[in-house]
Design an enzyme around this catalytic site. Sequence first.
Site, PDB file in Angstrom:
ATOM      1  N   ARG A 105      56.654   0.100  -9.650  1.00 55.87           N
ATOM      2  CA  ARG A 105      55.726  -0.529  -8.720  1.00 55.87           C
ATOM      3  C   ARG A 105      55.354   0.457  -7.602  1.00 55.87           C
ATOM      4  O   ARG A 105      54.238   0.448  -7.111  1.00 55.87           O
ATOM      5  CB  ARG A 105      56.358  -1.783  -8.116  1.00 55.87           C
ATOM      6  CG  ARG A 105      56.514  -2.899  -9.113  1.00 55.87           C
ATOM      7  CD  ARG A 105      56.945  -4.168  -8.436  1.00 55.87           C
ATOM      8  NE  ARG A 105      57.163  -5.234  -9.416  1.00 55.87           N
ATOM      9  CZ  ARG A 105      58.320  -5.497  -9.976  1.00 55.87           C
ATOM     10  NH1 ARG A 105      59.386  -4.791  -9.657  1.00 55.87           N
ATOM     11  NH2 ARG A 105      58.452  -6.472 -10.849  1.00 55.87           N
ATOM     12  N   ASP A 165      61.303 -12.898  -8.142  1.00 49.66           N
ATOM     13  CA  ASP A 165      62.615 -12.383  -8.583  1.00 49.66           C
ATOM     14  C   ASP A 165      63.691 -13.460  -8.378  1.00 49.66           C
ATOM     15  O   ASP A 165      64.603 -13.601  -9.188  1.00 49.66           O
ATOM     16  CB  ASP A 165      62.988 -11.136  -7.773  1.00 49.66           C
ATOM     17  CG  ASP A 165      61.814 -10.195  -7.638  1.00 49.66           C
ATOM     18  OD1 ASP A 165      61.823  -9.135  -8.270  1.00 49.66           O
ATOM     19  OD2 ASP A 165      60.868 -10.549  -6.904  1.00 49.66           O
ATOM     20  N   ARG A 168      63.457 -15.854 -11.144  1.00 47.59           N
ATOM     21  CA  ARG A 168      64.040 -15.279 -12.368  1.00 47.59           C
ATOM     22  C   ARG A 168      65.569 -15.333 -12.311  1.00 47.59           C
ATOM     23  O   ARG A 168      66.234 -15.654 -13.299  1.00 47.59           O
ATOM     24  CB  ARG A 168      63.571 -13.826 -12.522  1.00 47.59           C
ATOM     25  CG  ARG A 168      62.117 -13.730 -12.918  1.00 47.59           C
ATOM     26  CD  ARG A 168      61.596 -12.301 -12.864  1.00 47.59           C
ATOM     27  NE  ARG A 168      60.247 -12.240 -13.412  1.00 47.59           N
ATOM     28  CZ  ARG A 168      59.359 -11.314 -13.103  1.00 47.59           C
ATOM     29  NH1 ARG A 168      59.672 -10.341 -12.252  1.00 47.59           N
ATOM     30  NH2 ARG A 168      58.156 -11.327 -13.654  1.00 47.59           N
ATOM     31  N   HIS A 192      60.630  -6.120  -3.588  1.00 49.07           N
ATOM     32  CA  HIS A 192      60.229  -6.695  -4.878  1.00 49.07           C
ATOM     33  C   HIS A 192      60.083  -5.492  -5.804  1.00 49.07           C
ATOM     34  O   HIS A 192      59.025  -4.872  -5.894  1.00 49.07           O
ATOM     35  CB  HIS A 192      58.910  -7.450  -4.732  1.00 49.07           C
ATOM     36  CG  HIS A 192      58.298  -7.828  -6.058  1.00 49.07           C
ATOM     37  ND1 HIS A 192      58.941  -8.621  -6.981  1.00 49.07           N
ATOM     38  CD2 HIS A 192      57.104  -7.514  -6.620  1.00 49.07           C
ATOM     39  CE1 HIS A 192      58.173  -8.780  -8.039  1.00 49.07           C
ATOM     40  NE2 HIS A 192      57.053  -8.114  -7.848  1.00 49.07           N
TER      41      HIS A 192
HETATM   42  N1  LIG Z   1      53.911  -9.894  -6.376  1.00 50.78           N
HETATM   43  C1  LIG Z   1      54.278 -10.209  -7.605  1.00 50.78           C
HETATM   44  O1  LIG Z   1      55.308 -10.850  -7.815  1.00 50.78           O
HETATM   45  C2  LIG Z   1      53.386  -9.768  -8.747  1.00 50.78           C
HETATM   46  C3  LIG Z   1      53.613 -10.206 -10.060  1.00 50.78           C
HETATM   47  C4  LIG Z   1      52.741  -9.792 -11.062  1.00 50.78           C
HETATM   48  C5  LIG Z   1      51.695  -8.924 -10.773  1.00 50.78           C
HETATM   49  N2  LIG Z   1      51.518  -8.509  -9.499  1.00 50.78           N
HETATM   50  C6  LIG Z   1      50.452  -7.564  -9.114  1.00 50.78           C
HETATM   51  O2  LIG Z   1      49.218  -8.267  -8.953  1.00 50.78           O
HETATM   52  C7  LIG Z   1      48.156  -7.325  -9.062  1.00 50.78           C
HETATM   53  C8  LIG Z   1      47.101  -7.876 -10.012  1.00 50.78           C
HETATM   54  O3  LIG Z   1      47.606  -7.926 -11.330  1.00 50.78           O
HETATM   55  P1  LIG Z   1      46.711  -8.491 -12.529  1.00 50.78           P
HETATM   56  O4  LIG Z   1      47.577  -8.542 -13.730  1.00 50.78           O
HETATM   57  O5  LIG Z   1      45.989  -9.690 -12.080  1.00 50.78           O
HETATM   58  O6  LIG Z   1      45.664  -7.289 -12.688  1.00 50.78           O
HETATM   59  P2  LIG Z   1      44.181  -7.419 -13.255  1.00 50.78           P
HETATM   60  O7  LIG Z   1      43.768  -6.022 -13.562  1.00 50.78           O
HETATM   61  O8  LIG Z   1      44.095  -8.452 -14.312  1.00 50.78           O
HETATM   62  O9  LIG Z   1      43.347  -7.948 -11.994  1.00 50.78           O
HETATM   63  C9  LIG Z   1      43.086  -7.186 -10.869  1.00 50.78           C
HETATM   64  C10 LIG Z   1      41.713  -7.594 -10.385  1.00 50.78           C
HETATM   65  O10 LIG Z   1      41.463  -6.919  -9.152  1.00 50.78           O
HETATM   66  C11 LIG Z   1      40.091  -6.569  -9.162  1.00 50.78           C
HETATM   67  N3  LIG Z   1      39.841  -5.474  -8.215  1.00 50.78           N
HETATM   68  C12 LIG Z   1      40.176  -4.168  -8.332  1.00 50.78           C
HETATM   69  N4  LIG Z   1      39.765  -3.491  -7.250  1.00 50.78           N
HETATM   70  C13 LIG Z   1      39.169  -4.396  -6.428  1.00 50.78           C
HETATM   71  C14 LIG Z   1      38.535  -4.298  -5.177  1.00 50.78           C
HETATM   72  N5  LIG Z   1      38.443  -3.133  -4.542  1.00 50.78           N
HETATM   73  N6  LIG Z   1      38.049  -5.421  -4.644  1.00 50.78           N
HETATM   74  C15 LIG Z   1      38.123  -6.616  -5.263  1.00 50.78           C
HETATM   75  N7  LIG Z   1      38.725  -6.770  -6.470  1.00 50.78           N
HETATM   76  C16 LIG Z   1      39.220  -5.658  -7.035  1.00 50.78           C
HETATM   77  C17 LIG Z   1      39.794  -6.172 -10.599  1.00 50.78           C
HETATM   78  O11 LIG Z   1      38.401  -6.212 -10.897  1.00 50.78           O
HETATM   79  C18 LIG Z   1      40.596  -7.230 -11.354  1.00 50.78           C
HETATM   80  O12 LIG Z   1      39.815  -8.373 -11.655  1.00 50.78           O
HETATM   81  C19 LIG Z   1      48.806  -6.025  -9.556  1.00 50.78           C
HETATM   82  O13 LIG Z   1      49.004  -5.161  -8.458  1.00 50.78           O
HETATM   83  C20 LIG Z   1      50.143  -6.481 -10.105  1.00 50.78           C
HETATM   84  O14 LIG Z   1      51.104  -5.454 -10.125  1.00 50.78           O
HETATM   85  C21 LIG Z   1      52.332  -8.922  -8.491  1.00 50.78           C
END
Ligand SMILES: NC(=O)c1ccc[n+]([C@@H]2O[C@H](COP(=O)([O-])OP(=O)(O)OC[C@H]3O[C@@H](n4cnc5c(N)ncnc54)[C@H](O)[C@@H]3O)[C@@H](O)[C@H]2O)c1
Length: 334
Positions: A105, A165, A168, A192
């Site tokens: 991450r 987490d 989980r 995280h």
């Molecule tokens: N916090 C947590 O527990 C947790 C868990 C899972 C995933 N995540 C994180 O969430 C984030 C999103 O994951 P995802 O699977 O949805 O990815 P994804 O690629 O499916 O979606 C990301 C979206 O962000 C958009 N995007 C990119 N740049 C942008 C910008 N400048 N302005 C507006 N929109 C923009 C993209 O077009 C896309 O639709 C990742 O960083 C991932 O690691 C966090």
Amino acid sequence: MEKIEVVENRDNVREHAPHPRKVAVVGAGKVGSTFAYALLLSGLVGEIVLIDIDHKRAEGEAMDLNHAMPLSHPTRIWAGDYPDCAGADVVVVAAGTAQRPGETRLDLVKRNAAIFNDIIPRITAHNQTGILLLATNPVDVLSYVAWKASGFPLQRVIGSGTVLDTARFRYLLGEHLGVDPRNVHAHVIGEHGDSEVPIWSLATVAGMRLDDFCRRENCDLGPEIRVRISEQTRDAAYEIIQRKGATHYAVAVGLLRIVESILRDQHTVLAVSSLVPGYYDIEDVYLSLPAVVSRGGVERVLHLPLNEQETEALRKSAAVLRGVLDELEHREGA
Ligand SMILES: NC(=O)c1ccc[n+]([C@@H]2O[C@H](COP(=O)([O-])OP(=O)(O)OC[C@H]3O[C@@H](n4cnc5c(N)ncnc54)[C@H](O)[C@@H]3O)[C@@H](O)[C@H]2O)c1
């Protein structure tokens, strides 16, 4: 004359009616859209606006969600732009690039910090009173970046942190102990990510510490099993990403749980990421500790009576996060 009175009365009713709750979702990818879906099914809000750099994607998600609306809850859902963040009680940010297979991450930080420095001011230009809830990884570092970029009080800038987490950990403990995970009280704190700290010493079932529970219930929770459960908790994202490319259901429900506690002023204890000045001598990082979450955001952070090993692990986790922020700040300053 009579007609005018009716109109006035209606306006009066409208003026005094509670305004529909509104949530804006920036980043309508897998996490953002799954959260929007969970939010629609929850019936918690009257309006959901989806914003994405890929506007077509946001439009497609809004259309699909709208078709579920007649079968669930009346909700106004649309694809919008940053001005539509105005009036949102909570703005959830899940925009960015997702973790690639094998990528930590923390590797994501540079790519996503640049995105945050662009989008957070665009949100706050239209909304100065809502709560920012961040999900993009690395979530602790980016929550700090968002806090700085927003100028908001720290109570109103929250990372989803180790809510996922913790879920989980509780799931795995529930499975192992043969009890409903909702009856397992336990937390994962810190980053995280890879340096997260499962708090074994304070975990309970029915008010009993796990050692007591296992002694009475005759179950084995020796050091090897604890290591296995801690590792499975920590590595869950890698395992899921290897199999299906992303994780999004559980984080979406975690975000929903945080939003519910905010909108309903529930004072729920959740392991969200926030600035924790002075806790265990930790300064100037966002990380997760159990916190009371209510209408105003993070109301207070709870000070856990950690054992020595856990305190040390938490400080190390904070140092990892501070190291990344130092690198980022150094690079920005260069
Ligand atoms: N916090 C947590 O527990 C947790 C868990 C899972 C995933 N995540 C994180 O969430 C984030 C999103 O994951 P995802 O699977 O949805 O990815 P994804 O690629 O499916 O979606 C990301 C979206 O962000 C958009 N995007 C990119 N740049 C942008 C910008 N400048 N302005 C507006 N929109 C923009 C993209 O077009 C896309 O639709 C990742 O960083 C991932 O690691 C966090």
